[in-house]
Design a protein around this motif. Structure first.
Motif, PDB file in Angstrom:
ATOM      1  N   ALA A   1      12.273   2.258  -8.429  1.00 33.41           N
ATOM      2  CA  ALA A   1      11.919   0.838  -8.400  1.00 33.41           C
ATOM      3  C   ALA A   1      12.964  -0.019  -9.099  1.00 33.41           C
ATOM      4  O   ALA A   1      13.348  -1.088  -8.614  1.00 33.41           O
ATOM      5  CB  ALA A   1      10.541   0.632  -9.039  1.00 33.41           C
ATOM      6  N   SER A   2      13.450   0.425 -10.260  1.00 37.92           N
ATOM      7  CA  SER A   2      14.420  -0.384 -11.002  1.00 37.92           C
ATOM      8  C   SER A   2      15.723  -0.539 -10.221  1.00 37.92           C
ATOM      9  O   SER A   2      16.321  -1.623 -10.189  1.00 37.92           O
ATOM     10  CB  SER A   2      14.703   0.243 -12.374  1.00 37.92           C
ATOM     11  OG  SER A   2      15.153   1.584 -12.226  1.00 37.92           O
TER      12      SER A   2
ATOM     13  N   ILE B   1      12.440   1.214  -1.791  1.00 36.15           N
ATOM     14  CA  ILE B   1      11.656   2.190  -2.552  1.00 36.15           C
ATOM     15  C   ILE B   1      11.028   3.235  -1.633  1.00 36.15           C
ATOM     16  O   ILE B   1      11.197   4.448  -1.815  1.00 36.15           O
ATOM     17  CB  ILE B   1      10.550   1.492  -3.363  1.00 36.15           C
ATOM     18  CG1 ILE B   1      11.161   0.643  -4.477  1.00 36.15           C
ATOM     19  CG2 ILE B   1       9.596   2.523  -3.972  1.00 36.15           C
ATOM     20  CD1 ILE B   1      10.141  -0.175  -5.254  1.00 36.15           C
ATOM     21  N   VAL B   2      10.291   2.764  -0.624  1.00 32.77           N
ATOM     22  CA  VAL B   2       9.483   3.663   0.207  1.00 32.77           C
ATOM     23  C   VAL B   2      10.329   4.406   1.230  1.00 32.77           C
ATOM     24  O   VAL B   2      10.164   5.614   1.434  1.00 32.77           O
ATOM     25  CB  VAL B   2       8.364   2.872   0.914  1.00 32.77           C
ATOM     26  CG1 VAL B   2       7.565   3.785   1.835  1.00 32.77           C
ATOM     27  CG2 VAL B   2       7.458   2.216  -0.111  1.00 32.77           C
ATOM     28  N   LEU B   3      11.245   3.715   1.896  1.00 34.39           N
ATOM     29  CA  LEU B   3      11.977   4.310   3.006  1.00 34.39           C
ATOM     30  C   LEU B   3      13.358   4.821   2.607  1.00 34.39           C
ATOM     31  O   LEU B   3      13.796   5.866   3.100  1.00 34.39           O
ATOM     32  CB  LEU B   3      12.109   3.295   4.144  1.00 34.39           C
ATOM     33  CG  LEU B   3      10.774   2.772   4.691  1.00 34.39           C
ATOM     34  CD1 LEU B   3      11.010   1.712   5.762  1.00 34.39           C
ATOM     35  CD2 LEU B   3       9.938   3.917   5.256  1.00 34.39           C
TER      36      LEU B   3
ATOM     37  N   LEU C   1       0.825  -1.203   0.000  1.00 30.40           N
ATOM     38  CA  LEU C   1       0.000   0.000   0.000  1.00 30.40           C
ATOM     39  C   LEU C   1       0.864   1.261   0.000  1.00 30.40           C
ATOM     40  O   LEU C   1       0.543   2.253  -0.670  1.00 30.40           O
ATOM     41  CB  LEU C   1      -0.933   0.002   1.212  1.00 30.40           C
ATOM     42  CG  LEU C   1      -2.018  -1.090   1.211  1.00 30.40           C
ATOM     43  CD1 LEU C   1      -2.838  -1.026   2.493  1.00 30.40           C
ATOM     44  CD2 LEU C   1      -2.923  -0.954  -0.010  1.00 30.40           C
ATOM     45  N   ALA C   2       1.979   1.217   0.729  1.00 29.44           N
ATOM     46  CA  ALA C   2       2.882   2.371   0.748  1.00 29.44           C
ATOM     47  C   ALA C   2       3.508   2.594  -0.622  1.00 29.44           C
ATOM     48  O   ALA C   2       3.683   3.739  -1.064  1.00 29.44           O
ATOM     49  CB  ALA C   2       3.975   2.161   1.802  1.00 29.44           C
ATOM     50  N   MET C   3       3.826   1.509  -1.323  1.00 34.23           N
ATOM     51  CA  MET C   3       4.389   1.628  -2.669  1.00 34.23           C
ATOM     52  C   MET C   3       3.378   2.213  -3.639  1.00 34.23           C
ATOM     53  O   MET C   3       3.721   3.014  -4.514  1.00 34.23           O
ATOM     54  CB  MET C   3       4.850   0.256  -3.158  1.00 34.23           C
ATOM     55  CG  MET C   3       6.070  -0.286  -2.448  1.00 34.23           C
ATOM     56  SD  MET C   3       6.447  -1.979  -2.951  1.00 34.23           S
ATOM     57  CE  MET C   3       6.945  -1.717  -4.645  1.00 34.23           C
TER      58      MET C   3
ATOM     59  N   ARG D   1       3.059   6.006  -2.988  1.00 35.50           N
ATOM     60  CA  ARG D   1       4.261   6.817  -3.179  1.00 35.50           C
ATOM     61  C   ARG D   1       4.365   7.329  -4.605  1.00 35.50           C
ATOM     62  O   ARG D   1       4.181   6.592  -5.559  1.00 35.50           O
ATOM     63  CB  ARG D   1       5.505   5.979  -2.847  1.00 35.50           C
ATOM     64  CG  ARG D   1       6.829   6.723  -3.069  1.00 35.50           C
ATOM     65  CD  ARG D   1       7.989   5.773  -2.821  1.00 35.50           C
ATOM     66  NE  ARG D   1       9.265   6.431  -3.063  1.00 35.50           N
ATOM     67  CZ  ARG D   1       9.821   6.513  -4.261  1.00 35.50           C
ATOM     68  NH1 ARG D   1       9.207   6.015  -5.311  1.00 35.50           N
ATOM     69  NH2 ARG D   1      10.987   7.117  -4.411  1.00 35.50           N
ATOM     70  N   ARG D   2       4.696   8.591  -4.744  1.00 36.40           N
ATOM     71  CA  ARG D   2       4.946   9.176  -6.054  1.00 36.40           C
ATOM     72  C   ARG D   2       6.424   9.050  -6.390  1.00 36.40           C
ATOM     73  O   ARG D   2       7.281   9.089  -5.518  1.00 36.40           O
ATOM     74  CB  ARG D   2       4.542  10.662  -6.073  1.00 36.40           C
ATOM     75  CG  ARG D   2       3.044  10.876  -5.881  1.00 36.40           C
ATOM     76  CD  ARG D   2       2.707  12.345  -5.934  1.00 36.40           C
ATOM     77  NE  ARG D   2       1.274  12.562  -5.807  1.00 36.40           N
ATOM     78  CZ  ARG D   2       0.704  13.765  -5.839  1.00 36.40           C
ATOM     79  NH1 ARG D   2       1.457  14.862  -5.982  1.00 36.40           N
ATOM     80  NH2 ARG D   2      -0.603  13.881  -5.710  1.00 36.40           N
ATOM     81  N   GLY D   3       6.683   8.893  -7.675  1.00 38.11           N
ATOM     82  CA  GLY D   3       8.063   8.687  -8.112  1.00 38.11           C
ATOM     83  C   GLY D   3       8.946   9.893  -7.828  1.00 38.11           C
ATOM     84  O   GLY D   3       8.530  11.030  -7.888  1.00 38.11           O
ATOM     85  N   ARG D   4      10.214   9.625  -7.521  1.00 36.44           N
ATOM     86  CA  ARG D   4      11.199  10.679  -7.314  1.00 36.44           C
ATOM     87  C   ARG D   4      12.385  10.410  -8.218  1.00 36.44           C
ATOM     88  O   ARG D   4      12.700   9.261  -8.518  1.00 36.44           O
ATOM     89  CB  ARG D   4      11.699  10.698  -5.856  1.00 36.44           C
ATOM     90  CG  ARG D   4      10.706  11.245  -4.893  1.00 36.44           C
ATOM     91  CD  ARG D   4      11.343  11.467  -3.537  1.00 36.44           C
ATOM     92  NE  ARG D   4      11.751  10.201  -2.928  1.00 36.44           N
ATOM     93  CZ  ARG D   4      12.477  10.141  -1.814  1.00 36.44           C
ATOM     94  NH1 ARG D   4      12.893  11.228  -1.232  1.00 36.44           N
ATOM     95  NH2 ARG D   4      12.799   8.971  -1.306  1.00 36.44           N
TER      96      ARG D   4
END
Length: 255
Positions: free
Chosen positions: A169-170, A162-164, A115-117, A120-123
């Motif tokens: 993602a790649s 990814i989240v923390l 759910l957190a992924m 989350r919006r891409g950075r």
């Protein structure tokens, strides 16, 4: 084991390799059930075999991701080292808790991570610069969780990165393979069931999965960041729901 079962096991090595190459996880969660349910391998030997299979596939897939520039060494090496230490503590703690509690803990953690992924919006990759202290804390925490349940390393590592840790993602997938290889090989060295590994089955299974991992590694670089993150989250959610349903079936028998 019959010839039909052997062919089925080798065929199922393909999704194991693709999963690790493409998603940076899923190896143990897939391999242990395949070896126990279809090949009839004793659970402890299946776990030892899984560590060998996953460690080998991750190491080979890692090479492909390194060449594509998708591995963050400054994050992966300390994360993996802390994860190895954490997994030892998690393994000791896991021996004190009921199996049902461990599975529910894993499922709950995976659902929260997925759910957190999704939220989350891409950075941009340049923004991903977590400090060493954060990396060590994350690695140890993920290692403890992985040690508690004996599987799920990649499905916990990638969301954490990814989240923390803020990796794309790649890059999280490529870096996850480095961490998994470190943890799997360290865990394998401590396995008491090494002598029980069915080499005549595990070696061709590993070879087949390694070949399939090249397909997954190639796909990683061609799938858009947002779609890759959403796809990984969907797989994590599916596995978590399956674990919850399994526990419900075990503890709420039909009348």
């Amino acid at each position: 084991m019959t010839m039909t079962a052997t062919i089925a096991v080798l065929a199922l090595a393909v999704p194991v390799g693709i999963s690790l190459g493409l998603l940076g996880g899923g190896g143990s969660i897939l391999t242990v059930p395949i070896l126990t349910a279809i090949a009839g391998v004793e659970p402890r030997a299946a776990i030892a075999s899984s560590l060998l299979v996953v460690g080998a596939i991750s190491a080979v897939s890692l090479v492909q991701h390194v060449r594509a520039g998708r591995v963050r060494w400054r994050v992966g090496v300390p994360f993996g080292a802390a994860g190895v230490v954490g997994s030892i503590g998690g393994g000791l703690l896991g021996g004190l808790l009921p199996a049902s509690v461990l599975m529910l803990l894993l499922a709950g953690t995976m659902i929260a991570a997925a759910l957190a992924m999704l939220r989350r919006r891409g950075r941009p990759a340049a923004a991903a610069s977590p400090g060493l202290a954060l990396i060590l804390i994350l690695g140890a925490a993920v290692g403890v969780l992985a040690g508690l349940v004996g599987a799920g390393g990649g499905f916990l590592i990638v969301p954490a990165l990814i989240v923390l840790a803020g990796l794309p993602a790649s890059a999280a997938i490529g870096t996850s393979l480095l961490v998994i290889a470190m943890q799997a090989l360290a865990g394998l060295a401590a396995q008491p069931a090494l002598a029980d590994i069915p080499w005549q089955l595990v070696l061709p299974f590993t070879a087949t999965a390694i070949i399939a991992s090249f397909i997954g590694s190639a796909l990683t670089g061609r799938i858009p960041e947002r779609a890759l993150r959403a796809g990984f989250a969907a797989v994590v959610l599916a596995v978590a729901v399956a674990l919850l349903l399994q526990q419900l079936a075990l503890h709420l028998p039909l009348r």
